[in-house]
Every structure is written in C-alpha cells, then in structure tokens.
Design a protein around this motif. Structure first.
Motif, PDB file in Angstrom:
ATOM      1  N   GLU A 153       0.920  -1.156   0.015  1.00  0.00           N
ATOM      2  CA  GLU A 153       0.120  -0.153  -0.077  1.00  0.00           C
ATOM      3  C   GLU A 153       0.709   1.240   0.163  1.00  0.00           C
ATOM      4  N   LEU A 154       1.844   1.545   0.667  1.00  0.00           N
ATOM      5  CA  LEU A 154       2.781   2.398   0.914  1.00  0.00           C
ATOM      6  C   LEU A 154       3.460   2.695  -0.445  1.00  0.00           C
ATOM      7  N   GLY A 155       4.145   1.583  -1.017  1.00  0.00           N
ATOM      8  CA  GLY A 155       4.606   1.655  -2.478  1.00  0.00           C
ATOM      9  C   GLY A 155       3.898   2.118  -3.632  1.00  0.00           C
ATOM     10  N   GLN A 156       2.264   2.115  -3.159  1.00  0.00           N
ATOM     11  CA  GLN A 156       1.684   2.510  -4.467  1.00  0.00           C
ATOM     12  C   GLN A 156       1.182   4.053  -4.113  1.00  0.00           C
ATOM     13  N   MET A 157       1.660   4.654  -3.179  1.00  0.00           N
ATOM     14  CA  MET A 157       1.375   5.943  -3.031  1.00  0.00           C
ATOM     15  C   MET A 157       2.254   7.060  -3.409  1.00  0.00           C
ATOM     16  N   ASP A 158       2.054   8.265  -3.525  1.00  0.00           N
ATOM     17  CA  ASP A 158       2.638   9.270  -4.022  1.00  0.00           C
ATOM     18  C   ASP A 158       4.101   9.578  -3.231  1.00  0.00           C
ATOM     19  N   PRO A 159       5.374   9.439  -3.601  1.00  0.00           N
ATOM     20  CA  PRO A 159       6.394   9.313  -2.972  1.00  0.00           C
ATOM     21  C   PRO A 159       6.366  10.140  -1.623  1.00  0.00           C
ATOM     22  N   GLN A 160       6.182  11.480  -2.048  1.00  0.00           N
ATOM     23  CA  GLN A 160       6.109  12.479  -0.759  1.00  0.00           C
ATOM     24  C   GLN A 160       5.216  12.016   0.430  1.00  0.00           C
ATOM     25  N   ASP A 161       3.843  11.526   0.080  1.00  0.00           N
ATOM     26  CA  ASP A 161       2.964  10.819   0.940  1.00  0.00           C
ATOM     27  C   ASP A 161       3.718   9.771   1.575  1.00  0.00           C
ATOM     28  N   GLU A 162       4.341   8.998   0.794  1.00  0.00           N
ATOM     29  CA  GLU A 162       4.860   7.566   1.206  1.00  0.00           C
ATOM     30  C   GLU A 162       5.940   8.105   2.383  1.00  0.00           C
ATOM     31  N   GLN A 163       6.719   8.900   2.247  1.00  0.00           N
ATOM     32  CA  GLN A 163       7.661   9.551   2.968  1.00  0.00           C
ATOM     33  C   GLN A 163       7.241   9.853   4.418  1.00  0.00           C
ATOM     34  N   GLU A 164       6.156  10.568   4.213  1.00  0.00           N
ATOM     35  CA  GLU A 164       5.492  11.230   5.513  1.00  0.00           C
ATOM     36  C   GLU A 164       4.923  10.026   6.384  1.00  0.00           C
ATOM     37  N   PHE A 165       4.355   9.092   5.794  1.00  0.00           N
ATOM     38  CA  PHE A 165       3.682   7.967   6.331  1.00  0.00           C
ATOM     39  C   PHE A 165       4.810   7.054   7.029  1.00  0.00           C
ATOM     40  N   ARG A 166       5.941   6.922   6.457  1.00  0.00           N
ATOM     41  CA  ARG A 166       6.885   6.080   6.989  1.00  0.00           C
ATOM     42  C   ARG A 166       7.744   6.731   7.990  1.00  0.00           C
ATOM     43  N   LYS A 167       7.503   8.205   8.154  1.00  0.00           N
ATOM     44  CA  LYS A 167       8.020   8.811   9.229  1.00  0.00           C
ATOM     45  C   LYS A 167       7.211   8.692  10.419  1.00  0.00           C
ATOM     46  N   ASP A 168       5.684   8.648  10.281  1.00  0.00           N
ATOM     47  CA  ASP A 168       4.844   8.440  11.376  1.00  0.00           C
ATOM     48  C   ASP A 168       5.144   7.029  11.812  1.00  0.00           C
ATOM     49  N   LEU A 169       5.254   5.658  11.103  1.00  0.00           N
ATOM     50  CA  LEU A 169       5.285   4.601  11.380  1.00  0.00           C
ATOM     51  C   LEU A 169       6.760   4.201  12.108  1.00  0.00           C
ATOM     52  N   GLY A 170       7.703   5.039  11.567  1.00  0.00           N
ATOM     53  CA  GLY A 170       9.067   4.851  12.107  1.00  0.00           C
ATOM     54  C   GLY A 170       9.615   3.614  11.300  1.00  0.00           C
ATOM     55  N   THR A 171       9.154   3.548  10.089  1.00  0.00           N
ATOM     56  CA  THR A 171       9.747   2.511   9.108  1.00  0.00           C
ATOM     57  C   THR A 171      10.346   3.199   7.751  1.00  0.00           C
ATOM     58  N   ILE A 172      11.397   3.809   7.862  1.00  0.00           N
ATOM     59  CA  ILE A 172      12.184   4.592   6.984  1.00  0.00           C
ATOM     60  C   ILE A 172      12.495   3.701   5.640  1.00  0.00           C
ATOM     61  N   GLU A 173      13.285   2.893   5.904  1.00  0.00           N
ATOM     62  CA  GLU A 173      13.761   1.819   4.817  1.00  0.00           C
ATOM     63  C   GLU A 173      12.365   1.190   4.231  1.00  0.00           C
ATOM     64  N   SER A 174      12.236   1.293   2.907  1.00  0.00           N
ATOM     65  CA  SER A 174      10.961   0.776   2.217  1.00  0.00           C
ATOM     66  C   SER A 174      11.521  -0.740   2.223  1.00  0.00           C
ATOM     67  N   SER A 175      10.502  -1.746   1.928  1.00  0.00           N
ATOM     68  CA  SER A 175      10.614  -3.077   1.492  1.00  0.00           C
ATOM     69  C   SER A 175      11.390  -3.353   0.274  1.00  0.00           C
ATOM     70  N   LEU A 176      11.265  -2.316  -0.781  1.00  0.00           N
ATOM     71  CA  LEU A 176      12.052  -2.379  -2.031  1.00  0.00           C
ATOM     72  C   LEU A 176      13.835  -2.184  -1.749  1.00  0.00           C
ATOM     73  N   GLN A 177      14.033  -1.145  -0.748  1.00  0.00           N
ATOM     74  CA  GLN A 177      15.499  -0.819  -0.334  1.00  0.00           C
ATOM     75  C   GLN A 177      15.925  -2.152   0.507  1.00  0.00           C
ATOM     76  N   ARG A 178      15.038  -2.543   1.240  1.00  0.00           N
ATOM     77  CA  ARG A 178      15.507  -3.799   2.164  1.00  0.00           C
ATOM     78  C   ARG A 178      15.902  -5.065   1.238  1.00  0.00           C
ATOM     79  N   MET A 179      14.690  -5.449   0.625  1.00  0.00           N
ATOM     80  CA  MET A 179      14.982  -6.451  -0.453  1.00  0.00           C
ATOM     81  C   MET A 179      16.209  -6.402  -1.156  1.00  0.00           C
ATOM     82  N   VAL A 180      16.362  -5.204  -1.983  1.00  0.00           N
ATOM     83  CA  VAL A 180      17.556  -5.012  -2.901  1.00  0.00           C
ATOM     84  C   VAL A 180      18.787  -5.361  -2.058  1.00  0.00           C
TER      85      VAL A 180
END
Length: 363
Positions: free
Chosen positions: A243-270
């Motif tokens: 769901e986060l990966g399908q959001m606008d990048p700026q909105d995704e970044q804000e959501f990740r800050k709120d969740l405390g999950t800065i590293e995306s699954s893409l970054q982690r899996m790569v």
C-alpha cells in the motif's frame, strides 16, 4: 540478477512481489502464470554522480523478481520439486521464500495452523528432496553408462559418481548444497545440474500490521533457527508495504516517518538480495550516461567490461579505475587524472564496490 519468489498458497508472496516491484498484480485470486517485475536499485551514489555529470540519461542497476505460482500439489507438502516448476526455479540467482506469520480468519492456512519457521524449514527440505531425486537419477545413468563407456572414460564417470554419492550423503543428513563447503572445481562439475539447495535463500516472514513492534524480535528468532552462510532471514509487513509503495512518494515518506519505518521493502529486499548473492555495483560516467552495473563480488575488470559490452571484453587493453569517494572529491575524471588518482589496471584487477571504470579497448 534474478530472484525467484516462492511460498505456500496464501502466504502473501504475490503481495511481497507487488511491494518490492511497486506492482499491481491481483493478490485475491490464484493464478498459474509467472509474474515478472523489475526493481530499480536505489543508490545515492548514482544520484551524486549524476549531479556531477548532468548526463542525458541515468540508468540504475536492476533486480528482476519472479513470482512463481505454487505447484498444483502445493509447495511444501510434497517430497521434491519437478517439471516446469523446477525449470523455472533453476534459472534464478537466489530464492525468496515467503512464510506467513500474519493472522486472518478469512484466509486459511494450508497446514491449518500458522508457524512460519515450520513452513520455512519444510520448503528448504523440499529443495533437498528435489536434489536427492536428481542425484538418484544421475547415479542410475552413470551405472548404466559404465557398461558402454570406453576404458579411458570410466575414470571420469567414477569421479562424478564419488562426488555425487558424497553430496547425497550430506543431503540425506539435511545439509543443503550451499552449506557443504564444496571446492570450486566440484561446483563447476555440478553446475549443469538443476540443483536448488545450492542457491542462496532469503526467507521473508510476512507479518501483520499489529506485529510491527515485534518485527525485530521475530527476525532474531528467524536468525536463530535458519542459519547458514547463504541464508538471509528478514521480516516485512507485505500488505502495508504494498500500500505504501503505491502512494505518492512524498506521502509515502510522511507515512513512513509516522510509522518509524524509513527503509522501504524495496530498499531492504534489494540490499538483502545483493548481500546473499554476493553482488556489488560499479559505475560508468559521462555526459551521455551515468550508469550502475551489477556484478558478482570478485569479478575481474575484463569480465566486468563484458557486462557493458561483449566487444569491450574481447578487445580489452586496460581499465582506468577510481573509487567513488575520490571521483566525488575531484569532481570529474579529468581532474582525477591530473592528480594521479585515476589508476591504470589490467584485465585481472578485481573491481571493488562503487568504483568507476573506463575501459580502453581495441577490436
């Protein structure tokens, strides 16, 4: 580099595929076809080099993820893997095993109970069973071949037989090929087989959103059980990441800050994929293009040149090489050359991660 995603039905493997590739494959219904997606490798070094050269094109390295459907009989509930499924798995560089840890009363588990470590161990054993089956069939052909073989060919057949018998004994004890400490010439000898347990493995525990606070402890539990030099356990909430990966990048970044999950699954899996396969990146730079190329660790300069173009490998003379840090400090190859930081290296030079290479060749 290609990673094959496998797992039991309803483990969320296609959701993981969508999360790491920013895909939109339907996850609600079963499909018998492969899903193939490409993930661009996030690399801040590439961005910095592009700022220096202002090229017409910037090309990141790529990882291909292939989401394979479970075989009809259900992966993890058979003894071995065969047919088209085996063929599809044999071509990938590493396997990503999705195991379910999330709870959902409307989505049943094939084993009725949820136990991600049990599921991971079962699927790892499936690979071992598959390899044992391949060895049994090859040993039978070797025995038959002795009857027709010339005297000078029998010694080679005997060496292959001895190697396969030794490998099988370890497999029978539950030791995967990746953990058998085979010599380089032995690995070359069996490279034509479609062995699965020799491949590096990423085990992804797919958790629910309510388990996010436990993710560190869950990953530690995986590491305690799933040991091995070429096995990498990790934990993600695939539904949330999709769901986060399908959001606008700026909105995704804000959501990740709120969740405390800065590293995306893409970054982690790569990152995990590069690590388990032993992959690194080198760069080529210029006004036309700044590009990242992925190669295996310990690749020599001439082989790396072939990654760019076969003619560069064939006509290789020498390579001009500089570290990423030195190039950034100099601001370009011209200044680096004046300062003597652009090294001249031969065909057997082993490239390091992040180095920039310019190939001199003659056809």
């Amino acid at each position: 580099m290609e990673i094959g995603i496998i797992g039991l039905p309803r483990s969320g493997k296609t959701t993981i595929f969508n999360a790491v590739t920013k895909g939109s494959v339907d996850v609600a219904s079963y499909s018998s076809k492969l899903n193939v997606g490409v993930a661009k490798v996030p690399d801040e070094r590439l961005t910095t080099l592009a700022d220096i050269y202002r090229p017409r094109k910037v090309v990141p390295a790529e990882v291909t993820y292939t989401d394979l459907p479970p075989p009809p009989e259900g992966f993890g509930k058979t003894r071995g893997i065969s047919g088209e499924y085996l063929n599809a798995l044999s071509s990938v560089d590493a396997l990503l095993i999705a195991v379910r840890a999330f709870s959902n009363s409307s989505v049943s588990h094939v084993y009725e109970t949820i136990d991600p470590i049990r599921d991971a161990e079962n699927m790892l054993m499936e690979m071992i069973f598959s390899d044992i089956d391949l060895i049994d069939r090859r040993l039978a052909r070797i025995i038959e071949g002795f009857k027709k073989a010339k005297v000078e060919d029998r010694a080679d057949l005997r060496r292959e037989q001895d190697l396969l018998v030794r490998i099988k004994e370890a497999l029978d004890s539950g030791v995967a090929l990746r953990d058998q400490q085979l010599a380089s010439d032995e690995i070359r000898r069996i490279s034509g087989f479609e062995f699965l347990s020799i491949k590096p493995v990423i085990v992804v525990m797919n958790i629910g959103e309510e388990q996010l606070e436990e993710s560190g402890a869950l990953e530690e539990r995986l590491r305690d059980v799933l040991t091995g030099q070429h096995v990498r356990p990790t934990v993600i909430c695939a539904q949330l990441e999709m769901e986060l990966g399908q959001m606008d990048p700026q909105d995704e970044q804000e959501f990740r800050k709120d969740l405390g999950t800065i590293e995306s699954s893409l970054q982690r899996m790569v990152r995990v994929s590069y690590d388990v396969v032993g992959q690194i990146s080198f760069f080529t730079v210029g006004e036309d293009e700044v590009r990242a190329w992925e190669i295996r660790r310990s690749t020599v300069a001439q082989q790396a040149a072939g990654k760019i173009h076969t003619e560069l490998e064939r006509g290789f003379i020498r390579a001009e090489v500089i570290s990423y840090e030195n190039l950034v400090e100099c601001g370009g190859l011209g200044e680096a050359r004046k300062l003597g930081l652009l090294r001249q290296e031969g065909k057997d030079y082993v490239l390091e991660d992040g180095e920039i290479m310019h190939v001199l060749f003659n056809i």
